[in-house]
Structures are given as structure tokens and as C-alpha cells.
Design an enzyme around this catalytic site. Structure first.
Site, PDB file in Angstrom:
ATOM      1  N   GLN A 257       4.480  -7.965  12.627  1.00  0.00           N
ATOM      2  CA  GLN A 257       3.992  -6.579  12.631  1.00  0.00           C
ATOM      3  C   GLN A 257       2.635  -6.486  13.338  1.00  0.00           C
ATOM      4  O   GLN A 257       2.127  -5.390  13.537  1.00  0.00           O
ATOM      5  CB  GLN A 257       3.852  -6.059  11.195  1.00  0.00           C
ATOM      6  CG  GLN A 257       5.179  -5.865  10.481  1.00  0.00           C
ATOM      7  CD  GLN A 257       5.030  -5.357   9.066  1.00  0.00           C
ATOM      8  OE1 GLN A 257       5.535  -5.971   8.145  1.00  0.00           O
ATOM      9  NE2 GLN A 257       4.352  -4.233   8.868  1.00  0.00           N
TER      10      GLN A 257
ATOM     11  N   GLU B 113       3.940   5.687   4.388  1.00  0.00           N
ATOM     12  CA  GLU B 113       3.956   5.083   3.060  1.00  0.00           C
ATOM     13  C   GLU B 113       3.837   6.105   1.936  1.00  0.00           C
ATOM     14  O   GLU B 113       4.035   5.753   0.770  1.00  0.00           O
ATOM     15  CB  GLU B 113       2.836   4.067   2.955  1.00  0.00           C
ATOM     16  CG  GLU B 113       1.465   4.702   2.999  1.00  0.00           C
ATOM     17  CD  GLU B 113       0.374   3.689   3.242  1.00  0.00           C
ATOM     18  OE1 GLU B 113       0.595   2.788   4.059  1.00  0.00           O
ATOM     19  OE2 GLU B 113      -0.676   3.806   2.622  1.00  0.00           O
TER      20      GLU B 113
ATOM     21  N   ARG C  24       4.633  -1.160   2.146  1.00  0.00           N
ATOM     22  CA  ARG C  24       4.647   0.281   2.447  1.00  0.00           C
ATOM     23  C   ARG C  24       3.490   0.978   1.734  1.00  0.00           C
ATOM     24  O   ARG C  24       3.667   1.963   1.011  1.00  0.00           O
ATOM     25  CB  ARG C  24       5.975   0.887   2.015  1.00  0.00           C
ATOM     26  CG  ARG C  24       6.314   2.113   2.858  1.00  0.00           C
ATOM     27  CD  ARG C  24       7.727   2.543   2.707  1.00  0.00           C
ATOM     28  NE  ARG C  24       7.958   3.618   3.647  1.00  0.00           N
ATOM     29  CZ  ARG C  24       9.143   3.934   4.109  1.00  0.00           C
ATOM     30  NH1 ARG C  24      10.200   3.274   3.736  1.00  0.00           N
ATOM     31  NH2 ARG C  24       9.288   4.934   4.950  1.00  0.00           N
ATOM     32  N   CYS C  25       2.321   0.457   1.979  1.00  0.00           N
ATOM     33  CA  CYS C  25       1.167   0.832   1.167  1.00  0.00           C
ATOM     34  C   CYS C  25      -0.091   0.491   1.948  1.00  0.00           C
ATOM     35  O   CYS C  25      -0.133  -0.507   2.638  1.00  0.00           O
ATOM     36  CB  CYS C  25       1.224   0.022  -0.120  1.00  0.00           C
ATOM     37  SG  CYS C  25      -0.265   0.041  -1.092  1.00  0.00           S
TER      38      CYS C  25
END
Ligand code: CDP
Length: 783
Positions: free
Chosen positions: A220, A737, A367-368
Site C-alpha cells: 500500500q 474508512e 480501514r482506520c
């Protein structure tokens, strides 16, 4: 104890041979599709024990298996000073175990063979003698004198990693002393895993003729990873190319560097052949970066009318065997200090202690935006507990305490400057859409009949888009991001980015930004990410930072191009720049719209007919350092019905009102919200990476770590309010997110609300049917 067949899986899932599913991967992972001439395969040998001394490793039998090219152990790596690697949070992590193992499934040896099957067979021939040691799984016992010290490599002979605190303790304590009402909740945000369908993997390809190392990698953050390979591995950075095209799902799982990547690189450098390593499903769940594992207590102090005056938070963070949190280095607990939420009160104090246990390492931002999910869950649970205690409707309590729109930019008591917000507008829209008053009436009727229905509200605030670079860095690299736009002579464009989409649709949305700013149709814009040889340097995609940072960079780069385009248009139209006006796609002479030049005309002229003294070409790059983060928000309302007989919770309706400022692509934003809500649902009701007292993983396969399917997933209803970010060039905030951050509290609040009249104040996730049924039994509802 001699262990010759290092099979793993705490629930007794032994891994079978060739016919099993371990080599089946979800599609969409380009890395698994890479096939290079002469490519060979890597396979990890992993520890079946959570804490054990390594007495001996015998690799002879494995090496003798035809087709096996190498077996690498921690001792081999130690000779090259590579047995340990730095984590993204300045701890160090064993690449392959030396001395002892610290969690079940830890990497012990790396086999390289001509094919995957031979590599897997050879792994079973590696003989490892372990001496089991006492295991520490309960973070609350980490600092007990009776607990084993896990990290013998550290100078500090303690399992305590850090203590971090923020806020005014004295003022907060005083506010609590004087408060009419105090409410507290102890909430565990259980250990979860992002569980991307496509696991991590790489193909490391060292070319001894050119000296170039190409790493096809599920990354990523390709640029940051290349820099770390260069710094740690000593390979000149210009000779490393990281390629990360379609990497499958990420959700934060593909931010850290894992031992498999390092071993593949070492093996390729040693053998001079491309080495592929792709994790199995269980390996991914059991050994790569976990998320959450926060054990939190929140207290709220309020006056008798429900006006909140202070918040106090104490948290224990279980980081597993190594502190491999992927988060900005100045923030050991990430951005957890957003935990004051959407509410206006002057005093807050928050402290977090991190500890080691015998579990897989991590602390990643699933996702934060770095512990924001934990924070939002905590405050939204605490507000509901306070409402219950005060016997005030949770909607009214929120309304009474929201930060008012005129108070923005709002300085939070824990140090953030919230950029913009209108929390009541989002809540009002959600209430209207769900018909809240009617639902409360229905609930009262159902309660009278002995039925269980709950309404859960979560009015969350997010903090996304790290930088600014003066405060934010990952492993020392400042958190800016970049866009490079080049307009070709025929008016088509290529846009290269420092971010890396994992399915968020960057190819569409960045092209739309170029289209909006320059008037070049989006279909004429190619967006490229993930190749360090071509993309401008950036920190990558996680924590919803792409739109706040690279989206801004795209707009700014496009505006730089527009500035140059204006000069060329003035030259072509033989007028001064001041006489020109812009509308998307063309410059025209003020008052004479027919005298115009399109962006395509201008692009052609940039290569064929530029003004005297002007450089040829039409391109720009922007490295954008955001002045602040963006603070998206929303209100989610969940309606649940509980089946008394089974304890099963059915989500009847779920309405998500989000506000991410100006939206670039509504369909993509809705897709992000649907996906994130589905993950939130899974966390609330289904998912947990748990350990038994021997440290065996209890959620190490999809048999135990459940993924929601269409059967469990309800229909999501979505809507938006729009409060632009005042500092973002497009007025946009991140969104990816938000649904994962905001929804767990809505689900849990709904279930607790359904059971509140029985005296239930809190239930820890995952809320399984069994847990609910046990509560109903304890309360005498069922027998
Ligand atoms: O960093 P990541 O891409 O995961 O998150 P994001 O910035 O929240 O963006 C997710 C997707 O939603 C991207 O394709 C964005 O361009 C899109 N988006 C949008 O269309 N409008 C917004 N205000 C925010 C995001």
C-alpha cells in the site's frame, strides 16, 4: 519437544497436503499472477508454539529433497545481520526466529524450491526442537511480576512498551470531582484482522547483470517500502524498483513489511533467480498485522441536565510480540485522541499503555486513521451509557452536546483543530429518514409484548488525511503526497500518483479531478500508481488519506498547468492574460466568447507553438503538504430485532448519513460506505482473533474468522450532508474508512438499547447469538 510437522491452527485445523486450498488465492492479486522465467517459490516454516526456546533446527532432510534450492534460517540471516528488521514503529522484529519464538505461526525458516509443492513438502521436513516456555496472552497480566519477560533482546526487562498521555489531567480530575453525574464504560475493541481476500505476497527478482532488484509486491506504500529496503538492506535505492499494481484488498494489512518479503529478497539475491512468496489464508490471518486489541475505559462527567463537562480515558493496548504499529511516529496510540468525539466540553484526559504479549505483532490501521475506530466506538458507547444513566433519549443528549457549526475551526481539548462540521444536520437527516419518533413508539409497544427491538445511534467524527508533514511521518518520512500530470500534444493526459489504490477507484476519481480542473475528459486521462520507477514519491494509501492529500495534489498540479495554459492561450489569441476568462476546457476573451482556445489547442501549442522564451511541454508536479487533517463525520442509525429463542440479532434497517465535504464521485463514495459498513457489521457481530491460554490462535481460518456474505449483510441506506473542508483545494474530506469507524457503535448501541430495560449497559463485540442468549437467560427472559 521435537516438532517435525509444523502445522498450525489452534482449533485443530491441520493443513493437508497438495489437494488442499492453501494455494488458492482470490483473484485480483496481480502479484500472484506474476510469472517470470526461472522463477522459484518460497515457503515459510512456522512455529506451532506461542512461546518456546529454539533448541535446534535441522534443515538437512529438507535440503536433500530434489527440487529444494535453499533453506534459510534465522542463524543464516544473523550472519548477514538481517535476522531482525525494524518495524514501522521503531521496534525491531525477527525476520526468522533466533533464540526463541514469540507467537504461534512465527516465521522460523524459509524454504526455496523449484515449485510450490516441493517447497511445501520440504517445510514439513525441517526438524525444529522447541522447549516450551510459559505463555502470556492476557495483556492485563503483562506487567505482573509473575509473567514471563517476552523480549529478551530489549534492554528494558519489561513487557511494558510505552505510556502515552494527552490532555489536562488536573482540570479533568477537578471537573469529575464537581460533576453531578458520572458514567463509565469498559469496552474491549477485540483483536480483528483486515482479512483481505487476496493475501500478501511478492516476487523478488534480482538481476545480477544489471544489479537491479525488482520487487512485485502487495504494497500500500511502494515508495516508503523501497526506501526501507534501501536503508535496511543496503541496496542502492535507484537499483530497487517496487511494483504494486492490483494488490487485492488492503485495508491496512499491506502497509507493514513482513518477513516473507525480506526472505524473498534475500533468496533472490543469493540464488540470482526470481523468488515468489505468496501467503496462505491461514498465514495471513495468523501472522500478519492485526488491528485493534484496545481495552478501554471511558468516563464522562456531566451536569444534571446532561451537559458533558469532561472525559477521562484509560486504555491498555495489546501489541503482540513486536510493536509493529503502522502509524505516525509521534503518536504511539495513533490518533486515538480524537476520542472526545462530536461533543463540546472543555476538559479531557487520555492515557494509553502498550504491552507485549505472545501474539502476532501489529497494531495496524484497519480501514482506520490510526486507532480512530477504537476512539469513535468508545465515545459513542460512553454517550449512550450516560444517556441511559440520565434517562435521557440518546438523540437529545447528543443534540445538547454537539459542537455547534459556528464553533469551527474547533479546538478540541486533546489538541486537534476540527476543520468544519455540522453534526446536528447529519443527525437530523438520519432521524428524518428513519422516522425516529415512530420507531420509539414501536419499541415501547414491542417491549410491552416482551419483544426485543433496539435503536442504535452513532454520531461519529473522523480525522483523516495525514500530514501535515510538520507533525506526521512514518518511519521518519514526512507525510506529504504527490501528483504528476503530463498533458500530451493531442490534449490527452497521464496522471501519476504517490498513492496506491486497492480498489477505491482512484483511476476514476483522480481522472475526474483533472477533468474538473482542466476540462480534459476523464476518459482521456490515464491514472498510474504503484511503480516506483515512474510514480512521484508519496507515502501511499491507507487511513483515507488519498483524497485529502493526493486529491489535493492533483488539483494543485492541474491548476499549475492551467496557469501555464493561460499564458499559451494569451499568446495564441494575441491578448493579455488579464483579458482571458476560464471555463472548464477553454480560455476565451472576456466579452468575446467565440474567441477561445480549448485545452487541446493549448496542449498542441505547448509542443509546437509556444511563446518565445517559454519551456516546451505542459506538465506539473505537486508535493502537497496539507495544512491540517480533514474531519469527516456522520450519523448512523441501526434498528435491530432480537430473536429471544436463539439470541440472533437481525439488522432490520441501517441508515448511514455521511459528510465528507464535497464529493468527487457519489457512486464510488457509496461503494466505499457499503463496503465499510459490511466490515463494521462483521466486527460487531462475527469477528475476533482470539487466543487460548497456550497462545493458540482461535480465529486463524475463515472457518472461525467469519466474513460476511450477502446472506448476513442487510440493505444499506445512505445519504449525505455536505460541509466542505475549508482548507482542502476541492473542499473534500476522506471517506473510505468512515463507515468502519462509525458503524460498530451503531450496531452495539442498537443491541444494548434493545436490552437496556433489563439493566444491560454494555456488551463487548463480537455480539454473537450465544452472548445475547446468555444475557437473556441470566436476566430470566429465557430458561
Ligand atoms: O485513501 P483512500 O483512497 O482509501 O480513501 P479516500 O480518500 O476516502 O477515497 C476513497 C475513494 O472515494 C476514492 O476513489 C476517492 O476519490 C473517493 N472520494 C470521493 O469521491 N469524494 C470524497 N469527498 C472522498 C473520497
Amino acid at each position: 519437544m521435537q516438532q517435525t510437522s509444523p502445522e498450525i491452527g489452534g482449533m485443530g485445523h491441520s493443513i493437508k497436503r497438495k489437494e488442499d486450498s492453501r494455494f488458492i488465492q482470490g483473484r485480483g492479486n496481480y502479484v500472484d499472477d506474476v510469472r517470470l522465467p526461472g522463477m522459484v517459490y518460497g515457503q515459510m516454516v512456522r512455529s506451532p508454539f506461542a512461546h518456546a526456546r529454539l533448541k535446534s533446527i535441522s534443515t538437512e532432510k529438507a535440503k536433500q529433497l530434489p527440487g529444494v534450492l535453499a533453506v534459510i534460517t534465522g542463524e543464516d540471516l544473523a550472519k548477514a545481520n538481517l535476522a531482525w528488521m525494524p518495524t514501522l514503529f521503531f521496534d525491531k522484529q525477527m525476520v526468522l526466529a533466533t533464540g526463541k519464538v514469540l507467537f504461534q505461526s512465527q516465521e522460523v525458516a524459509f524454504i526455496v524450491a523449484e515449485d510450490r509443492y516441493t517447497a511445501a513438502d520440504a517445510a514439513e521436513l525441517v526438524e525444529v526442537e522447541y522447549e516450551e516456555l510459559p505463555v502470556l496472552v492476557d495483556p492485563h497480566k503483562a506487567t505482573d511480576p509473575s509473567s514471563p519477560i517476552l523480549r529478551e533482546d530489549r534492554e528494558e526487562k519489561s513487557n511494558h512498551i510505552f505510556h502515552w498521555e494527552v490532555g489536562d489531567k488536573a482540570a479533568t480530575d477537578k471537573a469529575f470531582q464537581n460533576a453531578a453525574v458520572k458514567a463509565s464504560v469498559h469496552a474491549v475493541f477485540q483483536r480483528c484482522h483486515p482479512a483481505p481476500l487476496e493475501t500478501c505476497g511478492c516476487v523478488a527478482d534480482f538481476n545480477s547483470a544489471t544489479g537491479k532488484l525488482t520487487i512485485y509486491m502487495t504494497s500500500q506504500a511502494p515508495h516508503a517500502h523501497r526506501t526501507l529496503f534501501a536503508l535496511v538492506g543496503g541496496i542502492p535505492e535507484q537499483n530497487i524498483r517496487v511494483v504494486s499494481p492490483d494488490i487485492g484488498g488492503g485495508f491496512g494489512n499491506k502497509v507493514p513489511i513482513y518477513p516473507g518479503y525480506v526472505c524473498s529478497v534475500v533468496a533472490s539475491l543469493t540464488l540470482g533467480r526470481p523468488v515468489k512468496w505468496i501467503e496462505t489464508r491461514s498465514e495471513n490471518l495468523q501472522s500478519t498485522g492485526f488491528a485493534r486489541d484496545y481495552h478501554m475505559t471511558a468516563e464522562l462527567a456531566a451536569d444534571g441536565n446532561g451537559k458533558i463537562q469532561a472525559m477521562r480515558v484509560k486504555t491498555l493496548a495489546d501489541h503482540g510480540a513486536f510493536n509493529a504499529a503502522a502509524q505516525p511516529t509521534k503518536f504511539p496510540a495513533g490518533l486515538f485522541s480524537i476520542c472526545t468525539g462530536a461533543y463540546d466540553y472543555p476538559n479531557a484526559f487520555c492515557e494509553v499503555d502498550g504491552v507485549y504479549t505472545n501474539k502476532a505483532p501489529g497494531g495496524i490501521a484497519y480501514r482506520c486513521s490510526f486507532r480512530v475506530t477504537e476512539a469513535a466506538y468508545l465515545i459513542e458507547r460512553a454517550v449512550d451509557v450516560l444517556a441511559q444513566q440520565l434517562k435521557i433519549d440518546p438523540v437529545e443528549l447528543r443534540r445538547k452536546n454537539f459542537i455547534r457549526p459556528e464553533k469551527f475551526p474547533y479546538p478540541s481539548p486533546l489538541g486537534w483543530s476540527f476543520d468544519s462540521g455540522n453534526y446536528e444536520a447529519a443527525m437530523n437527516l438520519a432521524l428524518e429518514k428513519i422516522n425516529y419518533q415512530e420507531l420509539r413508539k414501536e419499541q415501547a409497544e414491542k417491549r410491552a409484548k416482551g419483544e426485543f427491538m433496539g435503536i442504535g445511534i452513532s454520531s461519529f467524527v473522523e480525522i483523516v488525511g495525514a500530514g501535515p508533514a510538520h507533525t506526521f511521518d512514518i518511519a521518519g518520512i514526512k507525510m506529504f503526497d504527490s501528483a504528476e500530470i503530463r498533458v500530451h500534444p493531442t490534449g490527452k493526459a497521464i496522471c501519476r500518483m504517490g498513492t496506491k489504490s486497492q480498489g477505491q477507484g482512484h483511476e476514476t476519481t483522480y481522472a475526474q479531478i483533472v477533468a474538473q480542473e482542466l476540462g480534459i475528459p476523464a476518459a482521456d486521462v490515464v491514472v498510474e500508481e504503484g511503480d516506483t520507477d515512474t510514480a512521484p514519491y508519496g507515502l501511499g494509501t491507507y487511513a483515507s488519506r488519498s483524497t485529502p492529500v493526493s486529491g489535493a495534489a492533483t488539483a494543485v498540479a492541474a491548476r499549475k498547468i492551467r496557469e501555464k495554459a493561460k499564458k499559451i492561450a494569451a499568446h495564441l489569441l494575441e491578448c493579455s492574460e488579464e483579458d482571458l476568462e476560464w471555463e472548464p476546457g477553454k480560455f476565451f476573451v472576456k466579452g468575446a466568447p467565440s474567441k477561445s482556445k480549448t485545452i487541446q489547442d493549448i496542449a498542441f501549442a505547448a509542443y509546437t507553438n509556444m511563446p518565445a522564451g517559454m519551456e516546451a511541454g505542459l506538465e506539473a508536479v505537486d508535493y502537497y503538504d496539507p495544512p491540517n487533517l480533514t474531519f469527516p463525520f456522520g450519523t448512523y442509525i441501526c434498528i435491530v430485532d432480537i430473536d429471544k429463542g436463539t439470541g440472533e440479532v437481525k439488522v432490520r434497517r441501517f441508515i448511514a448519513v455521511d459528510d465528507c465535504g464535497n464529493v468527487i464521485n457519489p457512486m464510488i463514495v457509496d461503494g466505499q460506505i457499503h463496503g465499510g459498513l459490511t466490515e463494521g457489521l462483521a466486527i460487531a457481530f462475527m469477528q475476533q482473533i482470539d487466543y487460548d491460554e497456550s497462545g493458540n490462535v482461535q480465529g486463524g481460518s475463515f472457518m472461525d474468522y467469519l466474513l460476511p456474505t450477502a446472506v448476513e449483510t442487510p440493505h444499506w441506506e445512505t445519504d449525505k450532508t455536505c460541509t466542505p473542508s475549508p482548507h482542502h483545494p476541492l473542499g473534500a474530506k476522506g471517506v473510505g474508512e468512515s463507515p468502519n469507524v462509525g458503524s460498530p457503535a451503531a450496531f452495539v448501541n442498537a443491541v444494548v438499547d434493545a436490552l437496556a430495560h433489563l439493566g444491560v449497559q454494555h456488551i463487548d463485540m463480537p455480539i454473537t447469538p450465544w452472548k445475547v442468549w446468555a444475557i437473556l437467560k441470566e436476566k430470566g427472559v429465557v430458561s
